[in-house]
Design an enzyme around this catalytic site. Structure first.
Site, PDB file in Angstrom:
ATOM      1  CG  ASP A  95     -42.309  46.452  56.233  1.00 53.87           C
ATOM      2  OD1 ASP A  95     -41.847  47.662  56.096  1.00 53.87           O
ATOM      3  OD2 ASP A  95     -41.950  45.711  57.055  1.00 53.87           O
ATOM      4  CE1 TYR A 111     -43.146  44.267  52.889  1.00 52.39           C
ATOM      5  CE2 TYR A 111     -44.547  42.247  53.764  1.00 52.39           C
ATOM      6  CZ  TYR A 111     -43.287  43.024  53.658  1.00 52.39           C
ATOM      7  OH  TYR A 111     -42.341  42.638  54.488  1.00 52.39           O
ATOM      8  CB  CYS A 113     -32.678  61.694  57.673  1.00 52.17           C
ATOM      9  SG  CYS A 113     -34.290  61.582  58.249  1.00 52.17           S
ATOM     10  CB  CYS A 168     -30.103  56.813  61.732  1.00 48.34           C
ATOM     11  SG  CYS A 168     -30.913  56.352  60.086  1.00 48.34           S
ATOM     12  CB  CYS A 182     -36.165  54.653  61.676  1.00 47.42           C
ATOM     13  SG  CYS A 182     -36.839  56.131  61.006  1.00 47.42           S
ATOM     14  CB  CYS A 199     -31.409  60.754  64.785  1.00 47.27           C
ATOM     15  SG  CYS A 199     -33.461  60.607  64.529  1.00 47.27           S
ATOM     16  CD  GLU A 201     -41.493  38.934  54.541  1.00 48.25           C
ATOM     17  OE1 GLU A 201     -42.597  39.901  54.910  1.00 48.25           O
ATOM     18  OE2 GLU A 201     -40.429  39.376  54.711  1.00 48.25           O
TER      19      GLU A 201
END
Length: 349
Positions: free
Chosen positions: A143, A125, A211, A205, A195, A202, A43
């Site tokens: 993030d 985060y 959405c 997704c 995305c 899309c 990370e």
């Protein structure tokens, strides 16, 4: 969590079970969590850096320093050199400080988000990501990828950075109490591969049914403010070569690229152009060309000056070191100075 947010979490986790990326710091979906050291290290490396760029660095670090105790005991100069090329070098200094703090705890990372926040260099985060992924704690992990997914999912049209409070609240609302680590990684994968910033996919997704931003044009979210032009700075770096070696210095412990090996320069900084003298002010110098490098808050044009004198050069032993040209890749030069070195070496061919 209401029915609609439950549906979002279930749909995303189902998609993740079938489509999760295989990454060396992860456990497969539904498996016991990975070693906190590997989660934390990845990370930190992934901040402002792509997965593709991080992979080789992560492999080298975990081979050389397989535990947090090993990293804590490492020579700081060696760690900084191993980090060279990843950029944002304050992360490497924080990495060392955090490793030492965890080693002082017996090598055991704390298991809650609040305790993780108390470690050196762990912001909101990173602490949330480690808590969720390594310790299966419910934590809201946001993030850049998650920010984009949530802004589009709920059509949040307030410009950044003001929208971040609303984005976090919405992310909190859809974060489940179980499988929080898988959910966080699923959001990251969705933002990375589906995305995307441009041309989001899309039709693929798993959240397209929910959405709100899709009908309005997903690419307009999140709404970003106009970028201010970055200042342009100028400086000089000095290439002094003799006997098959080049003179390198160690930058100071604070400021830009602190603690890194580098070519001598004229003192340029984020605040102004370089105005210092050459390391051999009375010597002859030739123009070796220039390199441009972008930092977060400014751009730098670095003029490369080549020592063209015929006299043998000597410096105090504590001022730097002569580095063999055939081993220059092992010096751990930050990207800016690696570019300048490549320019100098190209002129020898």
């Amino acid at each position: 969590m209401d029915a609609s947010t439950q549906t979002i979490a279930a749909a995303l986790l189902g998609w993740y079970d079938a489509n999760a990326r295989t990454l060396p710091w992860r456990s497969p979906p539904g498996s016991p969590p990975p070693d906190p050291y590997r989660v934390w290290l990845s990370e930190v490396m992934l901040q402002q850096t792509t997965v593709a760029a991080v992979g080789p660095y992560f492999a080298r670090f975990t081979t050389r320093w397989p535990t947090v105790e090993a990293l804590a005991a490492a020579d700081e100069a060696e760690v900084m050199a191993a980090w060279a090329g990843l950029g944002y070098y304050a992360r490497a200094r924080n990495l060392i400080a955090c490793a030492k703090a965890v080693a002082a705890r017996g090598g055991v990372f704390p298991g809650t988000e609040a305790e993780l926040r108390a470690l050196p260099g762990l912001g909101a985060y990173t602490a949330a990501a480690v808590a969720a992924i390594a310790f299966e704690q419910r934590a809201v992990v946001v993030d850049a990828n998650v920010e984009r997914v949530v802004a589009r999912l709920f059509a949040i049209d307030e410009p950044l950075p003001g929208a971040r409070k609303a984005i976090r609240a919405r992310a909190d609302a859809i974060t489940p109490h179980s499988r929080a680590g898988d959910f966080a990684q699923a959001m990251m994968d969705l933002g990375s591969g589906v995305c995307t910033v441009r041309a989001p996919r899309c039709l693929l997704c798993p959240l397209s049914h929910a959405c709100a931003g899709r009908a309005a044009g997903a690419e307009r979210f999140p709404v970003k403010p106009l970028k201010a032009a970055k200042p342009q700075r100028r400086g000089r770096a000095f290439w002094i070569e003799q006997g098959g070696a080049v003179w390198l210095v160690r930058r100071g412990g604070t400021g830009m690229l602190a603690g890194m090996r580098a070519l001598p320069d004229d003192g340029w900084s984020a605040r102004g152009d370089g105005a210092g003298e050459a390391p051999l002010p009375d010597a002859a110098w030739a123009n070796g060309g220039a390199v441009r490098h972008g930092f977060t808050h400014f751009d730098l044009d670095l003029q490369l000056m080549l020592y063209s004198g015929s006299d043998w050069v000597s410096f105090p032993s504590d001022a730097g070191e002569w580095w063999p040209l055939d081993q220059l890749e092992t010096a751990g030069l930050p990207t800016l100075f690696a570019k300048a070195a490549q320019l100098a070496m190209a002129q020898k061919e």
